[in-house]
Design a protein around this motif. Structure first.
Motif, PDB file in Angstrom:
ATOM      1  N   LEU A   1       0.847  -1.181   0.000  1.00 19.46           N
ATOM      2  CA  LEU A   1       0.000   0.000   0.000  1.00 19.46           C
ATOM      3  C   LEU A   1       0.885   1.234   0.000  1.00 19.46           C
ATOM      4  N   SER A   2       0.462   2.238  -0.718  1.00 25.00           N
ATOM      5  CA  SER A   2       1.157   3.528  -0.771  1.00 25.00           C
ATOM      6  C   SER A   2       0.104   4.609  -0.593  1.00 25.00           C
ATOM      7  N   PHE A   3       0.421   5.631   0.226  1.00 28.92           N
ATOM      8  CA  PHE A   3      -0.523   6.736   0.376  1.00 28.92           C
ATOM      9  C   PHE A   3       0.196   8.011   0.801  1.00 28.92           C
ATOM     10  N   ASP A   4      -0.452   9.130   0.537  1.00 28.67           N
ATOM     11  CA  ASP A   4       0.056  10.450   0.916  1.00 28.67           C
ATOM     12  C   ASP A   4      -0.695  10.931   2.144  1.00 28.67           C
ATOM     13  N   ILE A   5      -0.014  11.718   2.974  1.00 30.53           N
ATOM     14  CA  ILE A   5      -0.650  12.337   4.137  1.00 30.53           C
ATOM     15  C   ILE A   5      -0.149  13.774   4.246  1.00 30.53           C
ATOM     16  N   PRO A   6      -0.922  14.626   4.902  1.00 32.16           N
ATOM     17  CA  PRO A   6      -0.432  15.992   5.113  1.00 32.16           C
ATOM     18  C   PRO A   6       0.840  15.947   5.961  1.00 32.16           C
ATOM     19  N   PRO A   7       1.892  16.692   5.595  1.00 30.07           N
ATOM     20  CA  PRO A   7       3.129  16.694   6.390  1.00 30.07           C
ATOM     21  C   PRO A   7       2.839  17.013   7.862  1.00 30.07           C
ATOM     22  N   GLY A   8       3.492  16.256   8.729  1.00 33.08           N
ATOM     23  CA  GLY A   8       3.332  16.465  10.160  1.00 33.08           C
ATOM     24  C   GLY A   8       2.149  15.749  10.777  1.00 33.08           C
ATOM     25  N   SER A   9       1.357  15.031   9.986  1.00 27.49           N
ATOM     26  CA  SER A   9       0.167  14.374  10.526  1.00 27.49           C
ATOM     27  C   SER A   9       0.393  12.907  10.885  1.00 27.49           C
ATOM     28  N   TRP A  10       1.563  12.355  10.576  1.00 22.21           N
ATOM     29  CA  TRP A  10       1.814  10.940  10.822  1.00 22.21           C
ATOM     30  C   TRP A  10       1.932  10.642  12.304  1.00 22.21           C
ATOM     31  N   ARG A  11       1.259   9.583  12.741  1.00 25.33           N
ATOM     32  CA  ARG A  11       1.364   9.042  14.090  1.00 25.33           C
ATOM     33  C   ARG A  11       1.585   7.546  13.945  1.00 25.33           C
ATOM     34  N   THR A  12       2.696   7.064  14.486  1.00 23.56           N
ATOM     35  CA  THR A  12       3.004   5.645  14.386  1.00 23.56           C
ATOM     36  C   THR A  12       1.973   4.832  15.160  1.00 23.56           C
ATOM     37  N   PRO A  13       1.398   3.799  14.548  1.00 24.73           N
ATOM     38  CA  PRO A  13       0.444   2.954  15.284  1.00 24.73           C
ATOM     39  C   PRO A  13       1.097   2.381  16.546  1.00 24.73           C
ATOM     40  N   SER A  14       0.341   2.234  17.608  1.00 26.07           N
ATOM     41  CA  SER A  14       0.888   1.802  18.900  1.00 26.07           C
ATOM     42  C   SER A  14       1.513   0.410  18.855  1.00 26.07           C
ATOM     43  N   HIS A  15       1.102  -0.440  17.939  1.00 26.42           N
ATOM     44  CA  HIS A  15       1.642  -1.801  17.860  1.00 26.42           C
ATOM     45  C   HIS A  15       2.882  -1.889  16.954  1.00 26.42           C
ATOM     46  N   CYS A  16       3.418  -0.757  16.539  1.00 27.00           N
ATOM     47  CA  CYS A  16       4.574  -0.735  15.632  1.00 27.00           C
ATOM     48  C   CYS A  16       5.775  -0.068  16.304  1.00 27.00           C
ATOM     49  N   ARG A  17       6.963  -0.518  15.935  1.00 26.49           N
ATOM     50  CA  ARG A  17       8.213  -0.024  16.505  1.00 26.49           C
ATOM     51  C   ARG A  17       9.211   0.313  15.401  1.00 26.49           C
ATOM     52  N   PRO A  18      10.120   1.267  15.656  1.00 30.54           N
ATOM     53  CA  PRO A  18      11.168   1.556  14.665  1.00 30.54           C
ATOM     54  C   PRO A  18      11.961   0.291  14.334  1.00 30.54           C
ATOM     55  N   ALA A  19      12.400   0.189  13.101  1.00 30.88           N
ATOM     56  CA  ALA A  19      13.136  -0.986  12.643  1.00 30.88           C
ATOM     57  C   ALA A  19      14.156  -0.567  11.597  1.00 30.88           C
ATOM     58  N   GLU A  20      15.044  -1.476  11.287  1.00 29.98           N
ATOM     59  CA  GLU A  20      16.007  -1.290  10.204  1.00 29.98           C
ATOM     60  C   GLU A  20      15.437  -1.957   8.962  1.00 29.98           C
ATOM     61  N   GLY A  21      15.736  -1.390   7.804  1.00 30.05           N
ATOM     62  CA  GLY A  21      15.223  -1.937   6.559  1.00 30.05           C
ATOM     63  C   GLY A  21      15.575  -3.391   6.326  1.00 30.05           C
ATOM     64  N   GLY A  22      16.714  -3.852   6.799  1.00 30.41           N
ATOM     65  CA  GLY A  22      17.139  -5.231   6.580  1.00 30.41           C
ATOM     66  C   GLY A  22      16.496  -6.245   7.503  1.00 30.41           C
ATOM     67  N   GLN A  23      15.639  -5.801   8.428  1.00 24.68           N
ATOM     68  CA  GLN A  23      15.026  -6.715   9.381  1.00 24.68           C
ATOM     69  C   GLN A  23      13.906  -7.551   8.788  1.00 24.68           C
ATOM     70  N   PHE A  24      13.436  -7.200   7.619  1.00 28.22           N
ATOM     71  CA  PHE A  24      12.306  -7.923   7.054  1.00 28.22           C
ATOM     72  C   PHE A  24      12.403  -7.952   5.539  1.00 28.22           C
ATOM     73  N   VAL A  25      11.620  -8.838   4.956  1.00 30.11           N
ATOM     74  CA  VAL A  25      11.586  -9.009   3.508  1.00 30.11           C
ATOM     75  C   VAL A  25      10.836  -7.826   2.887  1.00 30.11           C
ATOM     76  N   GLU A  26      11.317  -7.381   1.758  1.00 27.41           N
ATOM     77  CA  GLU A  26      10.621  -6.320   1.034  1.00 27.41           C
ATOM     78  C   GLU A  26       9.342  -6.874   0.422  1.00 27.41           C
ATOM     79  N   SER A  27       8.499  -5.981  -0.021  1.00 27.10           N
ATOM     80  CA  SER A  27       7.273  -6.386  -0.690  1.00 27.10           C
ATOM     81  C   SER A  27       7.618  -7.206  -1.931  1.00 27.10           C
ATOM     82  N   LYS A  28       6.820  -8.221  -2.202  1.00 26.57           N
ATOM     83  CA  LYS A  28       7.052  -9.046  -3.393  1.00 26.57           C
ATOM     84  C   LYS A  28       6.549  -8.376  -4.662  1.00 26.57           C
TER      85      LYS A  28
END
Length: 138
Positions: free
Chosen positions: A61-88
């Motif tokens: 999924l890809s989407f745009d949001i107004p700058p400054g409006s992003w709030r990380t969902p409570s069940h999510c944590r910062p990660a490094e790009g190499g920690q998971f598989v990219e989208s297929k």
């Protein structure tokens, strides 16, 4: 026999693409209730582009949001790009790996999917564009 084989082949690996101008449009079309677009998508999100595999439940999924409006969902944590598989999926609206790793911050989300799958997302440095995907764990 030929018709049976055709029917079986058509049902395998079915991939669907969708576009929604706003979150309200995605909700009205049932994409949120079907699980293809997460409940936590911000109300002001627009230009939603989504692809999913009906058989495996993998999605992007890809989407745009107004700058400054992003709030990380409570069940999510910062990660490094190499920690998971990219989208297929490969779509013109998904950034290249180089762009993704140089311009986005990554997050991983737990406890929301089948145990063998994970959900991840990336937020562009300007905070105005978000990518989200689900895939099988390594």
């Amino acid at each position: 026999m030929f018709c049976v084989a055709c029917t079986l082949l058509v049902g395998c690996g079915e991939v669907a693409d969708a576009f929604y101008p706003t979150v309200a449009d995605a909700r009205a079309k049932g994409a949120v209730s079907a699980g293809w677009i997460p409940e936590w998508i911000p109300f002001g999100a627009s230009n939603l582009r989504e692809v999913h595999d009906i058989d495996t439940n993998e999605s992007a999924l890809s989407f745009d949001i107004p700058p400054g409006s992003w709030r990380t969902p409570s069940h999510c944590r910062p990660a490094e790009g190499g920690q998971f598989v990219e989208s297929k999926f490969s779509r013109p609206w998904l950034p290249s790996r180089i762009e993704l790793t140089s311009k986005y911050s990554f997050f991983s989300c737990s406890g929301q999917l089948h145990p063998q799958m994970y959900q991840a997302f990336a937020v562009r440095a300007d905070g105005a564009h978000v990518l989200q995907w689900t895939a099988f764990a390594r």
